[in-house]
Write an enzyme that holds these catalytic residues in place. Structure first.
Site, PDB file in Angstrom:
ATOM      1  N   GLY A   1       6.593  -6.332  -1.244  1.00  0.00           N
ATOM      2  CA  GLY A   1       6.008  -6.367   0.425  1.00  0.00           C
ATOM      3  C   GLY A   1       6.896  -6.712   1.201  1.00  0.00           C
ATOM      4  N   SER A   2       6.397  -7.200   2.258  1.00  0.00           N
ATOM      5  CA  SER A   2       7.509  -7.316   3.604  1.00  0.00           C
ATOM      6  C   SER A   2       8.222  -8.631   3.085  1.00  0.00           C
ATOM      7  CB  SER A   2       6.624  -7.276   4.858  1.00  0.00           C
ATOM      8  OG  SER A   2       5.839  -8.508   4.745  1.00  0.00           O
TER       9      SER A   2
ATOM     10  N   GLU B   1      13.029  -3.224  10.510  1.00  0.00           N
ATOM     11  CA  GLU B   1      12.397  -2.203   9.637  1.00  0.00           C
ATOM     12  C   GLU B   1      11.468  -1.512  10.560  1.00  0.00           C
ATOM     13  OE1 GLU B   1       9.917  -3.497   6.324  1.00  0.00           O
ATOM     14  OE2 GLU B   1      10.800  -1.674   5.127  1.00  0.00           O
TER      15      GLU B   1
ATOM     16  N   TRP C   1       0.661  -1.402  -0.063  1.00  0.00           N
ATOM     17  CA  TRP C   1      -0.170   0.002  -0.072  1.00  0.00           C
ATOM     18  C   TRP C   1       0.801   1.288   0.006  1.00  0.00           C
ATOM     19  CZ3 TRP C   1       1.962   2.239   4.289  1.00  0.00           C
ATOM     20  CH2 TRP C   1       2.468   1.539   5.213  1.00  0.00           C
ATOM     21  N   ASN C   2       2.285   1.143   0.107  1.00  0.00           N
ATOM     22  CA  ASN C   2       2.896   2.375   0.605  1.00  0.00           C
ATOM     23  C   ASN C   2       3.189   3.200  -0.589  1.00  0.00           C
ATOM     24  OD1 ASN C   2       4.781   0.673  -0.319  1.00  0.00           O
ATOM     25  ND2 ASN C   2       6.296   1.634   0.781  1.00  0.00           N
TER      26      ASN C   2
ATOM     27  N   LEU D   1      11.581  -6.643  -1.358  1.00  0.00           N
ATOM     28  CA  LEU D   1      11.096  -7.005   0.201  1.00  0.00           C
ATOM     29  C   LEU D   1      11.506  -5.723   1.059  1.00  0.00           C
ATOM     30  CD1 LEU D   1      12.056 -10.746   0.088  1.00  0.00           C
ATOM     31  CD2 LEU D   1       9.747  -9.758  -0.561  1.00  0.00           C
TER      32      LEU D   1
ATOM     33  N   LYS E   1      -2.993  -7.855  -7.911  1.00  0.00           N
ATOM     34  CA  LYS E   1      -3.709  -7.707  -6.381  1.00  0.00           C
ATOM     35  C   LYS E   1      -2.984  -6.827  -5.752  1.00  0.00           C
ATOM     36  CE  LYS E   1      -3.363  -9.123  -2.472  1.00  0.00           C
ATOM     37  NZ  LYS E   1      -3.834  -8.002  -1.834  1.00  0.00           N
ATOM     38  N   PRO E   2      -3.746  -5.644  -5.579  1.00  0.00           N
ATOM     39  CA  PRO E   2      -2.923  -4.692  -4.866  1.00  0.00           C
ATOM     40  C   PRO E   2      -3.266  -4.962  -3.384  1.00  0.00           C
ATOM     41  CG  PRO E   2      -4.798  -3.686  -6.258  1.00  0.00           C
ATOM     42  CD  PRO E   2      -4.804  -5.398  -6.163  1.00  0.00           C
TER      43      PRO E   2
ATOM     44  N   CYS F   1      10.060   1.628   1.455  1.00  0.00           N
ATOM     45  CA  CYS F   1      10.999   0.526   1.658  1.00  0.00           C
ATOM     46  C   CYS F   1      12.416   0.765   1.741  1.00  0.00           C
ATOM     47  CB  CYS F   1      10.911  -0.330   0.486  1.00  0.00           C
ATOM     48  SG  CYS F   1      11.109   0.335  -1.001  1.00  0.00           S
TER      49      CYS F   1
HETATM   50  P1  NAD Z   1       2.561  -7.290   3.259  1.00  0.00           P
HETATM   51  O1  NAD Z   1       3.613  -8.072   2.824  1.00  0.00           O
HETATM   52  O2  NAD Z   1       2.020  -7.315   4.375  1.00  0.00           O
HETATM   53  O3  NAD Z   1       1.595  -7.020   2.056  1.00  0.00           O
HETATM   54  C1  NAD Z   1       2.103  -7.181   0.709  1.00  0.00           C
HETATM   55  C2  NAD Z   1       1.122  -7.547  -0.174  1.00  0.00           C
HETATM   56  O4  NAD Z   1       0.858  -9.040   0.084  1.00  0.00           O
HETATM   57  C3  NAD Z   1      -0.558  -7.208   0.057  1.00  0.00           C
HETATM   58  O5  NAD Z   1      -1.177  -7.265  -1.288  1.00  0.00           O
HETATM   59  C4  NAD Z   1      -0.926  -8.323   1.074  1.00  0.00           C
HETATM   60  O6  NAD Z   1      -2.609  -8.578   0.751  1.00  0.00           O
HETATM   61  C5  NAD Z   1      -0.413  -9.425   0.178  1.00  0.00           C
HETATM   62  N1  NAD Z   1      -0.136 -10.735   1.120  1.00  0.00           N
HETATM   63  C6  NAD Z   1      -0.032 -10.565   2.467  1.00  0.00           C
HETATM   64  N2  NAD Z   1       0.086 -12.037   2.848  1.00  0.00           N
HETATM   65  C7  NAD Z   1       0.114 -12.844   1.763  1.00  0.00           C
HETATM   66  C8  NAD Z   1       0.435 -14.141   1.599  1.00  0.00           C
HETATM   67  N3  NAD Z   1       0.513 -15.140   2.620  1.00  0.00           N
HETATM   68  N4  NAD Z   1       0.233 -14.807   0.366  1.00  0.00           N
HETATM   69  C9  NAD Z   1       0.065 -13.726  -0.932  1.00  0.00           C
HETATM   70  N5  NAD Z   1      -0.039 -12.468  -0.378  1.00  0.00           N
HETATM   71  C10 NAD Z   1      -0.017 -12.128   0.536  1.00  0.00           C
HETATM   72  O7  NAD Z   1       3.349  -5.582   2.968  1.00  0.00           O
HETATM   73  P2  NAD Z   1       2.771  -4.233   3.254  1.00  0.00           P
HETATM   74  O8  NAD Z   1       2.826  -4.074   4.930  1.00  0.00           O
HETATM   75  O9  NAD Z   1       1.763  -4.202   2.275  1.00  0.00           O
HETATM   76  O10 NAD Z   1       3.983  -3.482   2.550  1.00  0.00           O
HETATM   77  C11 NAD Z   1       4.952  -3.081   3.364  1.00  0.00           C
HETATM   78  C12 NAD Z   1       6.117  -3.849   3.116  1.00  0.00           C
HETATM   79  O11 NAD Z   1       6.535  -3.615   1.705  1.00  0.00           O
HETATM   80  C13 NAD Z   1       7.466  -3.173   3.842  1.00  0.00           C
HETATM   81  O12 NAD Z   1       7.991  -4.352   4.416  1.00  0.00           O
HETATM   82  C14 NAD Z   1       8.297  -2.468   2.729  1.00  0.00           C
HETATM   83  O13 NAD Z   1       9.736  -2.107   2.914  1.00  0.00           O
HETATM   84  C15 NAD Z   1       7.836  -3.651   1.686  1.00  0.00           C
HETATM   85  N6  NAD Z   1       8.060  -2.615   0.244  1.00  0.00           N
HETATM   86  C16 NAD Z   1       9.248  -3.040  -0.544  1.00  0.00           C
HETATM   87  C17 NAD Z   1       9.473  -2.482  -1.717  1.00  0.00           C
HETATM   88  C18 NAD Z   1      10.730  -2.734  -2.562  1.00  0.00           C
HETATM   89  O14 NAD Z   1      10.623  -2.061  -3.496  1.00  0.00           O
HETATM   90  N7  NAD Z   1      11.589  -3.519  -2.143  1.00  0.00           N
HETATM   91  C19 NAD Z   1       8.767  -1.239  -2.123  1.00  0.00           C
HETATM   92  C20 NAD Z   1       7.455  -1.086  -1.133  1.00  0.00           C
HETATM   93  C21 NAD Z   1       7.299  -1.622  -0.060  1.00  0.00           C
END
Ligand code: NAD
Length: 493
Positions: free
Chosen positions: A239-240, A393, A163-164, A261, A187-188, A294
């Site tokens: 994502g994370s 983080e 979401w960020n 990540l 899937k956002p 991130c």
């Molecule tokens: P998150 O991992 O909680 O969620 C990311 C996405 O994954 C969401 O769409 C979520 O619904 C989905 N998701 C969650 N569990 C899942 C599963 N078990 N299987 C499949 N999909 C699943 O992360 P967040 O809180 O949305 O975003 C923040 C994180 O993203 C931070 O750690 C940040 O550093 C990272 N990030 C990394 C970059 C990069 O370029 N490396 C860029 C932006 C954000």
């Protein structure tokens, strides 16, 4: 298709986005169940969002697979025209898209507008790149053969985003995949569905062929349904680190993955640094988007001879930041996107204080702005490497600062966590700049600036921050695969 909206409903959808729908096979499609999305500035309900199921994901994959059969052969100049056209519409609807971002995840309207502008530029960048996908002719060691090495699209892409940066992170995948000739299901994050839905209304307006780009909204069940679907030829995830690890361990068959990540990015300020510039850099990259980037600066190592001056000036600068609803143009820092995020920030601050650090500004939730998810921009001085803020983080408006005397030790500390996304250096010494650039084990190192990512250079992490890159030509190559075509054409007599 069942659930597809009628023409008047489709038109209404473009005007009001309070009830969101999936976009599958060129049309808006209802999902059986929905959830409520909240504005993090006041916790008011802003939209009803599909909680898409495995059945919805399956419909999207089927559409994308069917569309791939044609899209892969569409002339690159035509693919480019589609991308340019979407980019133009995005730019025309910049304000609407930016307001959606601010409303759903809190960043300031100025930053949201900048994000939409960069998204439009990504469409134009990859439109150009689409026409520059070419191969090689390789000499053979026997006569009469030609080896053509060509690049072909990988196929149907599954994309999962956070979401960020709700539009840019969708956009980098979408633009590069479409330019390469792939089709995609996106899937956002469940915490930012509005702006992706609006982006898909731009795609609809631009007349992209049905099934080439599909949107499935949702949270809990939807992500695993995408990650576990056998119909994808590649998964692109941002994502994370924890979620990325789960997805990588669970993919149903061997397939290409891109994993962007989490960070926890260090900054090193040497005794030769321009302190004004370093303070400005730390304030910008530590607190923009309420620190939810991130590549946000999380932990700062400052040479002991300039440490006090740096902490004093950074404290003064950060204490001047105005916090409030991001829709107010006078605000510098908006709410955090989720309450869970505020809890992590508070835990990191309390942990540091309990272990002997000093909060020089900020340090608490802003109760006067409750029920919004507001936290004071915070500087913690006198940190040590054991503190959570210096090893994990934080993903919020907080930086930890500690002094060092030996530059090699600072490099070890910077490299000493699982994070490998971005690192920052401030120094006026060319040798230090080159040495640190070489020694820091990160995918992106910015020296005397804090903008580690630009559109035409590869951007990605290493170690716990993932693998694969986005941006630039290398980002496009992530959606292409090589084919060696060896032809025997005979020899001249
Ligand atoms: P998150 O991992 O909680 O969620 C990311 C996405 O994954 C969401 O769409 C979520 O619904 C989905 N998701 C969650 N569990 C899942 C599963 N078990 N299987 C499949 N999909 C699943 O992360 P967040 O809180 O949305 O975003 C923040 C994180 O993203 C931070 O750690 C940040 O550093 C990272 N990030 C990394 C970059 C990069 O370029 N490396 C860029 C932006 C954000």
């Amino acid at each position: 298709m069942p659930g597809e909206l009628t023409t008047p409903e489709r038109k209404a959808h473009a005007m009001t986005i309070t009830t969101l729908n999936n976009y599958i096979d060129g049309g808006w499609v209802r999902s059986e169940t929905t959830f409520k999305a909240l504005n993090p500035a006041d916790e008011k309900v802003i939209a009803e969002v599909p909680a898409s199921t495995a059945t919805d994901v399956d419909a999207a994959v089927t559409a994308a697979r069917r569309a791939f059969a044609d899209w892969r052969h569409v002339n690159p100049t035509v693919r480019a025209r589609h991308l340019h056209s979407i980019g133009d519409i995005v730019k025309t609807r910049e304000r609407e898209l930016a307001e959606a971002i601010t409303t759903e995840m809190g960043k300031t309207i100025g930053e949201a507008t900048g994000e939409v502008d960069k998204l439009a530029k990504a469409f134009h960048f990859y439109a150009e790149e689409a026409t520059r996908i070419h191969g090689e002719v390789i000499p053979n060691d026997v006569d009469g053969f030609a080896s053509l090495v060509v690049q072909e699209p990988i196929g149907v892409i599954g994309a999962i985003t956070p979401w960020n940066y709700p539009l840019e992170l969708v956009g980098w995948k979408l633009c590069a995949a479409l330019a390469a000739g792939c089709t995609i299901v996106i899937k956002p994050s469940q915490y930012a569905s509005l702006s992706p839905a609006l982006l898909f209304s731009c795609i609809d307006e631009a007349g992209l062929p049905a099934g080439v780009a599909n949107l499935v909204l949702g949270g809990g069940e939807t992500g695993p349904a995408v990650a576990g679907h056998p119909g994808f030829d590649k998964l692109a995830f941002t994502g994370s680190t924890a979620t990325g690890g789960k997805i990588a361990r669970g993919v149903p068959a061997a397939k290409p993955l891109t994993m962007e990540l989490g960070g926890s990015c260090p900054m090193i300020v040497t005794d030769r640094a321009d302190i004004d510039a370093a303070v400005a850099g730390a304030a910008r990259r530590g607190f923009r988007n309420a620190g939810q980037i991130c590549i946000a600066i999380n932990r700062i190592y400052v040479h002991e001879t300039v440490y006090s001056e740096f902490v004093d000036r950074l404290t003064a600068k950060v204490s001047e930041l105005t916090v409030g609803n991001g829709m107010d143009p006078a605000v510098d820092v908006g709410p955090m996107a989720t309450r869970a995020g505020v809890d992590v920030v508070d835990q990191h601050v309390r942990d540091a204080v309990a272990r002997g650090a000093t909060v020089t500004t900020g340090g608490t939730r802003i109760e006067t702005l409750a029920p919004g998810n507001f936290y004071q921009p915070t500087v913690i001085a006198g940190c040590n490497p054991d503190m959570l803020v210096m090893r994990e983080e934080t993903f919020g408006p907080v930086v930890g600062v500690m002094p060092f005397s030996d530059l090699a030790k600072a490099v070890d500390l910077a490299n000493g966590t699982e994070a490998g996304l971005a690192a920052y250096v401030y120094t006026g010494d060319l040798t230090q700049a080159h040495d640190l650039g070489r020694l820091l084990d990160f995918g992106n190192v910015a020296v005397n600036n804090v903008d580690a990512g630009i559109m035409n250079a590869p951007y990605g992490g290493r170690k716990g921050s993932g693998f694969g890159v986005e941006h630039g030509k290398a980002g496009l190559e992530g959606y292409l695969q090589y084919k060696h075509l060896r032809i025997q054409y005979g020899t001249r007599q």
